[in-house]
Design an enzyme around this catalytic site. Structure first.
Site, PDB file in Angstrom:
ATOM      1  N   GLU A 230       0.743  -1.323   0.170  1.00 18.37           N
ATOM      2  CA  GLU A 230      -0.283  -0.580  -0.036  1.00 18.37           C
ATOM      3  C   GLU A 230       0.888   1.435   0.172  1.00 18.37           C
ATOM      4  OE1 GLU A 230      -2.743   2.585   3.090  1.00 18.37           O
ATOM      5  OE2 GLU A 230      -3.100   0.794   3.404  1.00 18.37           O
ATOM      6  N   CYS A 264      -3.168   8.408   4.162  1.00 17.71           N
ATOM      7  CA  CYS A 264      -2.994   7.684   2.390  1.00 17.71           C
ATOM      8  C   CYS A 264      -4.214   8.546   2.093  1.00 17.71           C
ATOM      9  CB  CYS A 264      -2.728   6.265   2.556  1.00 17.71           C
ATOM     10  SG  CYS A 264      -3.434   5.401   3.320  1.00 17.71           S
TER      11      CYS A 264
END
Length: 453
Positions: A230, A264
Site C-alpha cells: 500500500e 493515504c
C-alpha cells in the site's frame, strides 16, 4: 547498544527510546519466529484476539496519550484510532474461526465421476509487516491481527518515527496470550536493516505500507515472496453542481483535515463544478476557520502537528510553490515549527507539486472543472489510484463516476477517508497492489491449498 530516541513533535520532550537492531539481532529474532509450531486452533486465536480487544478497551486512555505524544495528532484523532483498533481486533478474532476452504463440483468436468475436489487454507509462515507513522496503532493492527488470525508467525517493523505505540501494542498482545515465538518486533532506521529483512529467505510474505520509492525497492529486491504493497494516495473529491452545499463542506473538512491530513486516503484534491464553486469555497473557508490548531493533548484541539519539522517544511514549500505558480491562497498557509495551519488553495493546476505528489498534511487544494466530464479527467490525472469520492444527487453522474474512476475504492457522499474495517482496501498504479481490510487480509495471509481425490 545504539538506541533511537523518540521526541514529542509538539513540545520536543523526550518520551522514550528503542533499541536500534543490528545484523545479529535480526538473525536471532527470525530464529525465534522459526520455532513457532502453528498449533493454535482457530478458537485459540479467537480467544486471544478477543482478550486483546478487552485489554485495549481498558487501556484506551494510555494508548491515546501515547499516540498524541509520539506523532502529535489531536487527542480526538487518537481516541478515534484506538476505537478503530478495538474493532480490528474483534473482527480479526471472528475471522480466525472462519478460515475455511471450499468444496467444488468435480463432476462438471468429464472423467471426474466420484471424485472430490476441495480447498483448505493454511498459514504462510513468517509474515514481515512494515508499518508507517501516520496511524501507529491501527496500521499495525491491520497487519498483525489478520496475520495472527491466519495462524502465521509475525515479524513487525514499525516506523522508526513511532515505535513506542507498536511495542506497547505487542506487549498487550503478549498479555492476551500471543506466544513470543509467534510475534516479534524489530526497530531501527538503518536501510541495511530493511534490506536484510525483505531479502531473508525465511520470510514468506511482506505486507508493507509506505512510500512509492520504498515500495519499489522492496519489490525489486525481495525475491520470490508474496507481496502486499500500500503505497499512498492522491484522492480526489468531486463537488457536483447539485450537491447539498452544507454536506459537501462537511465531507471536505472531515476528509482533508482529519488526522492532520496524514492519511493515504485523505481528500488531497477537491474538484468543483462551476455552478457550485463560489458558494462552496465561501462556506468551506468559514468552516475551516473554526478548526482549532494547538496543543494535541488539549481536547478542544482539532489539528495538532504533522509528524516532524522536516515534513512541515516540505508541506510549506509546496504551498508556497503553488502560490508562486498562480494558485490563490484562500486561508492558512502558515507554519509554526511542526504545525501547519489548515490551508485552502484555489485555482490549483494538476502539474503543481501540491497535487502532483502526495501531500501529507492539512492542505485542501481546489481544482476547477469546466464540466462533469472535465472533473472526471482531472480526478484521473494522477499516478495514484487509491480512493475517489463524489458529492452529488445525480444518479447518472454517480454511475459514470463509478465506471470511469481509476481507483480501488469509491465513496459516494462520504469523505474518501471513510473506512469500514472489513471493507477491502487498496488501489491501483502507484497506490500499490494487494488488498487490506480484515477479510481480504486474512485471505492474502493464508495459502490456498487444493485437494483432488
Amino acid at each position: 547498544m545504539k538506541r533511537i530516541k523518540i521526541y514529542n513533535p509538539y513540545n520536543k520532550e523526550l518520551i522514550g527510546s528503542v533499541k536500534s537492531f543490528e545484523k545479529n539481532d535480526i538473525i536471532n529474532t527470525i530464529n525465534i519466529l522459526m520455532d513457532y509450531d502453528f498449533i493454535l486452533s482457530g478458537y485459540d486465536r479467537y480467544k486471544i484476539l478477543t482478550k486483546a480487544a478487552d485489554l485495549l478497551e481498558k487501556q484506551k486512555k494510555e494508548f491515546s496519550n501515547l499516540i498524541v505524544n509520539e506523532i502529535g495528532v489531536s487527542i480526538k484523532d487518537a481516541n478515534h484510532e484506538v476505537e478503530r483498533t478495538i474493532n480490528v481486533l474483534i473482527l480479526s478474532a471472528e475471522e480466525a474461526k472462519r478460515i475455511v476452504g471450499k468444496v467444488f463440483p468435480a463432476e462438471v468436468s468429464d472423467g471426474f465421476k466420484n471424485k472430490t475436489v476441495y480447498s483448505i487454507r493454511e498459514p504462510l509462515g513468517i509474515i514481515l509487516c512494515i508499518t508507517p507513522f501516520n496511524h501507529p496503532l491501527n496500521q499495525v493492527a491491520h497487519k498483525v491481527c489478520p496475520a495472527i488470525a491466519g495462524n502465521n508467525a509475525v515479524l513487525l517493523k514499525p516506523s522508526y518515527k513511532c515505535p513506542l505505540t507498536a511495542k506497547y501494542f505487542v506487549k498487550l498482545l503478549y498479555d492476551a496470550g500471543v506466544p513470543n515465538e509467534m510475534l516479534q518486533v524489530v526497530t531501527g532506521k538503518d536501510k541495511n536493516i530493511g534490506n536484510m529483512l525483505v531479502t531473508n529467505d525465511n520470510i514468506s510474505m511482506i505486507s508493507f505500507t509506505g512510500g512509492v520509492e520504498s515500495g519499489n525497492n522492496i519489490s525489486n529486491t525481495c525475491g520470490i515472496k508474496k507481496l502486499s504493497l500500500e503505497l499512498g494516495g492522491n484522492d480526489a473529491l468531486i463537488i457536483d453542481d447539485d450537491a447539498v452545499i452544507e454536506d459537501a463542506v462537511s465531507i471536505a473538512v472531515k476528509g482533508a483535515f482529519g488526522n492532520s491530513g496524514q492519511r493515504c486516503s485523505a481528500v488531497k484534491r477537491i474538484i468543483t463544478l462551476p455552478k457550485i464553486h463560489k458558494n462552496f469555497i465561501e462556506l468551506f473557508k468559514t468552516e475551516v476557520k473554526k478548526l482549532i490548531v494547538g496543543d494535541p493533548a488539549d481536547p478542544q484541539t482539532d489539528i495538532g502537528t504533522v509528524v516532524d519539522e522536516s515534513a512541515a517544511i516540505e508541506i510549506e514549500m509546496r504551498i508556497n510553490d503553488a502560490v508562486e505558480r498562480g494558485a490563490q491562497l484562500i486561508y492558512g498557509g502558515n507554519r509554526r515549527d511542526t504545525q501547519i495551519e489548515p490551508t485552502i488553495l484555489d485555482l490549483v493546476l494538476s502539474d503543481m507539486q501540491i497535487v502532483k505528489k502526495e501531500t501529507f498534511g492539512p492542505v485542501a487544494p481546489i481544482l476547477r472543472a469546466d464540466n462533469f466530464e472535465n472533473a472526471i479527467e482531472l480526478m484521473n490525472d494522477t499516478t495514484f489510484g487509491l480512493n475517489a469520492g463524489i458529492v452529488t444527487n445525480n444518479l447518472n453522474n454517480v454511475k459514470q463516476f463509478i465506471k470511469q474512476a481509476r481507483v480501488g475504492g469509491i465513496r459516494i457522499n462520504l469523505p474518501t477517508s471513510q473506512r469500514n474495517e472489513v471493507l477491502p482496501f487498496g488501489g491501483l498504479m502507484d497506490s500499490g497492489y494487494g488488498r487490506g481490510g480484515i477479510i481480504s487480509a486474512v485471505k492474502e495471509m493464508t495459502n490456498l491449498k487444493t485437494i483432488l481425490w
